[in-house]
Design an enzyme around this catalytic site. Sequence first.
Site, mmCIF file in Angstrom:
data_model
loop_
_atom_site.group_PDB
_atom_site.id
_atom_site.type_symbol
_atom_site.label_atom_id
_atom_site.label_comp_id
_atom_site.label_asym_id
_atom_site.label_seq_id
_atom_site.Cartn_x
_atom_site.Cartn_y
_atom_site.Cartn_z
ATOM 1 N N SER A 61 18.445 15.982 -3.397
ATOM 2 C CA SER A 61 18.281 16.322 -4.716
ATOM 3 C C SER A 61 16.841 16.182 -5.414
ATOM 4 C CB SER A 61 19.323 15.431 -5.813
ATOM 5 O OG SER A 61 19.414 15.942 -6.971
ATOM 6 N N ASP A 208 24.870 19.767 -5.057
ATOM 7 C CA ASP A 208 23.972 18.538 -4.987
ATOM 8 C C ASP A 208 24.427 17.758 -3.640
ATOM 9 O OD1 ASP A 208 22.787 15.916 -5.275
ATOM 10 O OD2 ASP A 208 22.037 16.639 -7.267
#
Length: 728
Positions: A61, A208
């Site tokens: 991320s 993610d």
Amino acid sequence: MRRLVLFALLLFLPLASIAEPVRPKIGLVLSGGAARGLAHIGVLKALEEQGIEIDAIAGTSMGAVVGGLYASGYRIEELEKLALTLDWQQVLSDAPPREDIPFRRKQDDRDFLVKQQLSFRDDGSLGLPLGVIQGQNLALLLESLLAHTSDTRDFDRLPIPFRAVATDIANDEKVVFRRGHLPLAIRASMSIPAVFAPVDVDGRLLVDGGMVDNIPVDVAREMGVDQVIVVDIGTPLKPRKELLTVVDVLNQSITMMTRRNSEAQLATLGRDDLLIQPALAAYGVTDFDRAEQLIDAGYRATRALEGRLAALRPASPSKPELTQARTPSQRKPLITEIRVENDSKVGDAVIRRHIRQKIGEPLDMGRLRTDMGTLYGLDYFDQVHYRVVRLPLGNALVITARGKRSGTDYLRLGLNLSDDLRGDSAFNIGASYRINGINELGAEWLTRVQLGDHQEIYSEFYQPLDAGSRWFVAPYLLGEARNIEATLDNDPIAEYRLERYGYGLNVGRQIANNGEIRFGIGQAWGEADVRVGERDLPSFSFTEGYYELKYSFDTLDNVDFPHEGEDIGLTIRQYDPSLGSDERYRQWLLSLDKPLSHGPNTWVLGGRYGRTLDDAEVVTSSFQLGGARQLSGFRQDALSGQNVSLGRLVYYRRMTQRSILPLDFPLYLGGSLERGRVWNNDNAFDSGYINAASIFLGFDTPLGPLNFGYGFNDEDEKALYLNLGGTF
């Protein structure tokens, strides 16, 4: 003698090995945490100051963002500048700056209240996006920052070997990017479910990486490192008293998931590994506006471990290739060819026409960013992005345009309400439906319907005549009904209901993204009946035929509460019996607004000036004036006349802080000073110059501007306004 020398070498080799031990390979693990991930920059800054060389980076991320940029050659000073100067609200949204949007799309802002639009697929079904944010601006930013890595498919060949972690949302599998297109890998790693749309990579729908591996220690070890430096910036769980909304519960659920896999990874750390946990309890995942403090927190946490880090410091620098990669001049490849990959409704030529990059020159990042914003603003694409591909004799700029999966036909609903709270009110409800991509040049069919005080139906077919949509032709049909007040000796004597129906044809040219000029002919016919007042006044029918020249220019940054730019409109009409008109006369109307801002304060200078130059029927040739900031104190459209003049100065101050998130609901407090006049050519009515003023409270909502105001003027007229709709 030769045997003696060989024996001596064999004898001293073990001693040399003891004197210069092999330096352990260091892996850096950067976790996810949205804005909290800016602390990674401070960590890297402290590591560099202490001479620690990183041999491999694994990130998830926001950790993938910072880690990927650093691994590709960005210096710490550059990363700090990015974090502190980026317009994060713009980056974390899809809409390009309004100045980059095509002029025709700018005009959509003025039609109806509701800013959001519903999209429909070709089969008529409602299309819903896979995320609130498609990630258009984020993807463009990553592409621009990492254009110099476009020919690097193997991430082990970056100045520092790198890995990014994502999650396959279809099967809950971890996906580790070891090769591919670096900006795409980073973009996939940070696609927070439901917030950002998933990224399609080789048929896999990726979100993610924090969902499965927020602190990828295992990934770093697989890169062959001996020791890891782990930076944990994970979000703590909220206590029960702070779980107040469904959004809080959703965020808490995601946090619980990431914390579980994070704790599993942290449990694998050995005695020689190093864990850095910056003090971030006071910072949230959306605190991008606190970048300086976040960076400092990471820096201080790393400096506190200086004693342990000293053991990892190499005797001498050993990465000359990293020094070369950190030269900014290496990041502007020379473009020798431009290609288009397109699966949308518009043709390749339309996309190519909007790209102004010159062949044989270095990549112009600023111009390309503007061009991509304009393309995205056409409303045909889920995303428009680019990459640079290395060729044997140069570099190709490849533009990739992905058509909207949710459809390109749009419905917008609207409501406009104005009430002086004294018994006089005006309201309008409406809808527009736009069919896009009728052919490869981007033809569209717009139909607008409005009911209420001012009834209207308008349908226009807009056909570009070239790939750049510079020239166009636009036939249209219209119908409207509105109330016009008749005045004698400055006293209202009747209110007419004016109905008009017509058609016309415009030929025009767009002026970049800022405006357009149209020339057209039209015919209309209708009736004017007395609605209120003296019934013995005549009702009548009429026929109109006219030539029209219309110029529009719009560079406002916000149509409701602008801070910069200008808005200019000029319409000139010649009514002519040769086109079937009952009367021959000329009219023109000029409008202007120019905002000037300083900090949270904005002043808007502007007004309107309209003239009817010849004798004509008053009811059919009248302009209207009245309402909030349109000679305040009068009700909406209270004054009608063949000539109008209005000058005004509007001031407002933003009372709330600007949000980093795309959902920003600013509150404004302001006021206005106005001076205007309405008069007819036959001298039967002349209001004289009227001075007016108002104060108002404005709230820019997702639906549109909501204004509460009080207006008064020197004609002893006073009014309270509740206005849900256009500000100017």
